[in-house]
Design a protein around this motif. Structure first.
Motif, mmCIF file in Angstrom:
data_model
loop_
_atom_site.group_PDB
_atom_site.id
_atom_site.type_symbol
_atom_site.label_atom_id
_atom_site.label_comp_id
_atom_site.label_asym_id
_atom_site.label_seq_id
_atom_site.Cartn_x
_atom_site.Cartn_y
_atom_site.Cartn_z
ATOM 1 N N ILE A 1 58.851 67.160 43.710
ATOM 2 C CA ILE A 1 57.992 66.021 44.035
ATOM 3 C C ILE A 1 58.420 64.761 43.278
ATOM 4 O O ILE A 1 59.064 64.830 42.242
ATOM 5 N N ARG A 2 58.042 63.630 43.813
ATOM 6 C CA ARG A 2 58.330 62.332 43.201
ATOM 7 C C ARG A 2 57.400 62.107 42.005
ATOM 8 O O ARG A 2 56.494 62.898 41.748
ATOM 9 N N THR A 3 57.627 61.010 41.285
ATOM 10 C CA THR A 3 56.677 60.629 40.247
ATOM 11 C C THR A 3 55.313 60.360 40.888
ATOM 12 O O THR A 3 55.233 59.830 42.004
ATOM 13 N N LYS A 4 54.275 60.763 40.183
ATOM 14 C CA LYS A 4 52.901 60.693 40.684
ATOM 15 C C LYS A 4 52.695 61.547 41.932
ATOM 16 O O LYS A 4 51.759 61.316 42.700
ATOM 17 N N GLY A 5 53.562 62.536 42.142
ATOM 18 C CA GLY A 5 53.383 63.454 43.256
ATOM 19 C C GLY A 5 52.266 64.454 42.977
ATOM 20 O O GLY A 5 51.747 64.552 41.856
ATOM 21 N N GLN A 6 51.898 65.211 44.012
ATOM 22 C CA GLN A 6 50.795 66.164 43.897
ATOM 23 C C GLN A 6 51.224 67.543 44.388
ATOM 24 O O GLN A 6 51.931 67.648 45.397
ATOM 25 N N VAL A 7 50.768 68.578 43.681
ATOM 26 C CA VAL A 7 51.058 69.963 44.061
ATOM 27 C C VAL A 7 49.741 70.691 44.277
ATOM 28 O O VAL A 7 48.869 70.693 43.398
ATOM 29 N N ALA A 8 49.591 71.313 45.429
ATOM 30 C CA ALA A 8 48.449 72.175 45.728
ATOM 31 C C ALA A 8 48.884 73.622 45.523
ATOM 32 O O ALA A 8 49.800 74.092 46.207
ATOM 33 N N LEU A 9 48.260 74.307 44.575
ATOM 34 C CA LEU A 9 48.623 75.688 44.264
ATOM 35 C C LEU A 9 47.617 76.631 44.892
ATOM 36 O O LEU A 9 46.436 76.640 44.535
ATOM 37 N N ILE A 10 48.097 77.445 45.834
ATOM 38 C CA ILE A 10 47.261 78.429 46.520
ATOM 39 C C ILE A 10 47.608 79.844 46.079
ATOM 40 O O ILE A 10 46.733 80.707 45.987
ATOM 41 N N ALA A 11 48.879 80.096 45.784
ATOM 42 C CA ALA A 11 49.333 81.450 45.446
ATOM 43 C C ALA A 11 48.637 81.970 44.189
ATOM 44 O O ALA A 11 48.488 81.253 43.196
ATOM 45 N N GLU A 12 48.223 83.232 44.237
ATOM 46 C CA GLU A 12 47.629 83.897 43.082
ATOM 47 C C GLU A 12 48.725 84.260 42.081
ATOM 48 O O GLU A 12 49.803 84.718 42.455
ATOM 49 N N SER A 13 48.458 84.042 40.780
ATOM 50 C CA SER A 13 49.410 84.399 39.739
ATOM 51 C C SER A 13 48.671 84.451 38.411
ATOM 52 O O SER A 13 47.805 83.611 38.147
ATOM 53 N N ASN A 14 49.002 85.414 37.571
ATOM 54 C CA ASN A 14 48.324 85.555 36.286
ATOM 55 C C ASN A 14 48.872 84.631 35.211
ATOM 56 O O ASN A 14 48.162 84.258 34.274
ATOM 57 N N ARG A 15 50.136 84.259 35.314
ATOM 58 C CA ARG A 15 50.726 83.355 34.326
ATOM 59 C C ARG A 15 51.991 82.728 34.905
ATOM 60 O O ARG A 15 52.588 83.254 35.843
ATOM 61 N N ALA A 16 52.352 81.579 34.337
ATOM 62 C CA ALA A 16 53.575 80.908 34.750
ATOM 63 C C ALA A 16 54.077 80.067 33.594
ATOM 64 O O ALA A 16 53.297 79.542 32.794
ATOM 65 N N VAL A 17 55.401 79.919 33.481
ATOM 66 C CA VAL A 17 56.024 79.098 32.450
ATOM 67 C C VAL A 17 56.537 77.818 33.118
ATOM 68 O O VAL A 17 57.340 77.877 34.051
ATOM 69 N N ILE A 18 56.041 76.675 32.645
ATOM 70 C CA ILE A 18 56.466 75.393 33.190
ATOM 71 C C ILE A 18 56.894 74.481 32.038
ATOM 72 O O ILE A 18 56.815 74.870 30.871
ATOM 73 N N ASP A 19 57.318 73.284 32.374
ATOM 74 C CA ASP A 19 57.761 72.292 31.388
ATOM 75 C C ASP A 19 56.778 71.116 31.431
ATOM 76 O O ASP A 19 57.009 70.141 32.159
ATOM 77 N N PRO A 20 55.674 71.179 30.701
ATOM 78 C CA PRO A 20 54.638 70.147 30.822
ATOM 79 C C PRO A 20 55.132 68.732 30.558
ATOM 80 O O PRO A 20 54.736 67.786 31.258
#
Length: 342
Positions: A254-273
């Motif tokens: 996504i671009r800057t100021k983009g939006q993500v809709a998360l529907i998938a079920e998941s117990n944990r995830a590693v991201i880069d805040p």
């Protein structure tokens, strides 16, 4: 009547049982269509999804139903015999702030039909009258069933990320939910980039109206998205596949100021805040089902935009064939599997 049961792990049995009698405030529904959902497979594999006591093998699964009001319990005034209705899957306390604004799925006492109480994979079911969602003229029963969990959830997701004819959205995961997302996003007028590792699902995505497809097994997904968006990235993403990789792919697409809709079920995830949120001002939005008060808006959108929800139903069965339907849906080689009654 016939009803599907889950007596033990990975076992389906179709049994005869009495037609239920509606209690005060309830109605009896004669089933016309009931869709299988990935959540049904959590019970099928012996895993409870909603923190319910799932040991009662006698509970009938099914939470994406559509049918006809057959009988009224005492005190029912909002629906009448013969009404064509879809069913809202959530049961709440009715008095908390979430329930009062229609977000039943957020109630602290939330219960789901097909998990806590008998669901819709049966000839008949009973349900509180407030869970009945009237079908608009022009909406058939299979569409009505698919318009709840898939249609309602994806319509809500598209609204949350503000899709319109000027936006490009990446949809990651092209199973039944992602496929529903393609239909809804195109209804909103957006340009759709579909991402999946399965070539058959990608072909289905094209058939449903996706403008571009990406297989991340052979292509750098986020890099390809930027190629298709003049280097900016997509305006938004919808994630219907679980795990670290799909979520990170969305955030990196996504671009800057983009939006993500998360529907998938998941117990944990590693991201880069820092790099995926702080320095991009991106927004990550949880999307689970829909507000009950939005049903008329959702169903009218499907009818008025001629969104063919039945395109994501690849197989239909009678309830007597439930022993075949569950393992087929579990194979991952189908889109939506729907029980139908003539």
């Amino acid at each position: 009547m016939l009803a599907a049961k889950l007596p033990c792990k990975e076992t389906i049995k179709v049994v005869e049982e009495p037609i239920p009698v509606p209690k005060k405030g309830e109605v009896l529904i004669r089933m016309k269509a009931s869709a299988l959902c990935r959540s049904d497979l959590h019970r099928y594999h012996g895993v409870a999804l909603f923190d319910e006591d799932d040991k009662e093998a006698n509970i009938t699964p099914g939470h994406e139903p559509c049918g006809i009001v057959e009988e009224l319990g005492e005190g029912v005034t909002k629906v009448k015999k013969g009404d064509r209705v879809a069913i809202y899957l959530g049961l709440g306390c009715g008095t908390c702030p979430d329930c009062l604004r229609g977000d039943i799925m957020l109630c602290p006492e939330f219960r789901c039909i097909g998990f806590a109480v008998n669901g819709a994979h049966a000839d008949y079911m009973t349900i509180p009258e407030e869970n009945c969602l009237l079908l608009p003229e022009g909406m058939d029963f299979i569409t009505g069933a698919l318009a709840t969990d898939v249609g309602g959830t994806l319509y809500t997701a598209c609204k949350k990320i503000e899709l319109n004819g000027t936006k490009t959205v990446v949809i990651i995961g092209c199973g039944p939910m992602g496929s529903g997302g393609i239909l809804m996003a195109k209804g909103f007028g957006a340009r759709v980039i579909a991402v999946d590792t399965d070539e058959e699902r990608l072909q289905t995505a094209l058939d449903l109206g996706a403008d571009y497809i990406i297989n991340p097994c052979s292509t750098d997904g986020p890099a390809r998205v930027r190629e298709l968006t003049q280097g900016r990235g997509a305006d938004a993403a919808i994630v219907t596949a679980g795990g670290d990789i799909p979520l990170n792919s969305a955030l990196n697409s996504i671009r800057t100021k983009g939006q993500v809709a998360l529907i998938a079920e998941s117990n944990r995830a590693v991201i880069d805040p820092s790099n995926q949120f702080v320095r991009t001002l991106a927004e990550l939005k949880g999307c689970w089902y829909f507000n009950r008060g939005d049903w008329e808006e959702i169903s009218d959108f499907i009818v008025n935009h001629e969104i063919d929800m039945k395109k994501i139903s690849s197989h239909t069965f009678s309830i007597a064939e439930a022993e075949k339907a569950f393992p087929l849906f579990d194979s991952g080689k189908t889109q939506k599997v729907v029980f139908v009654w003539e």
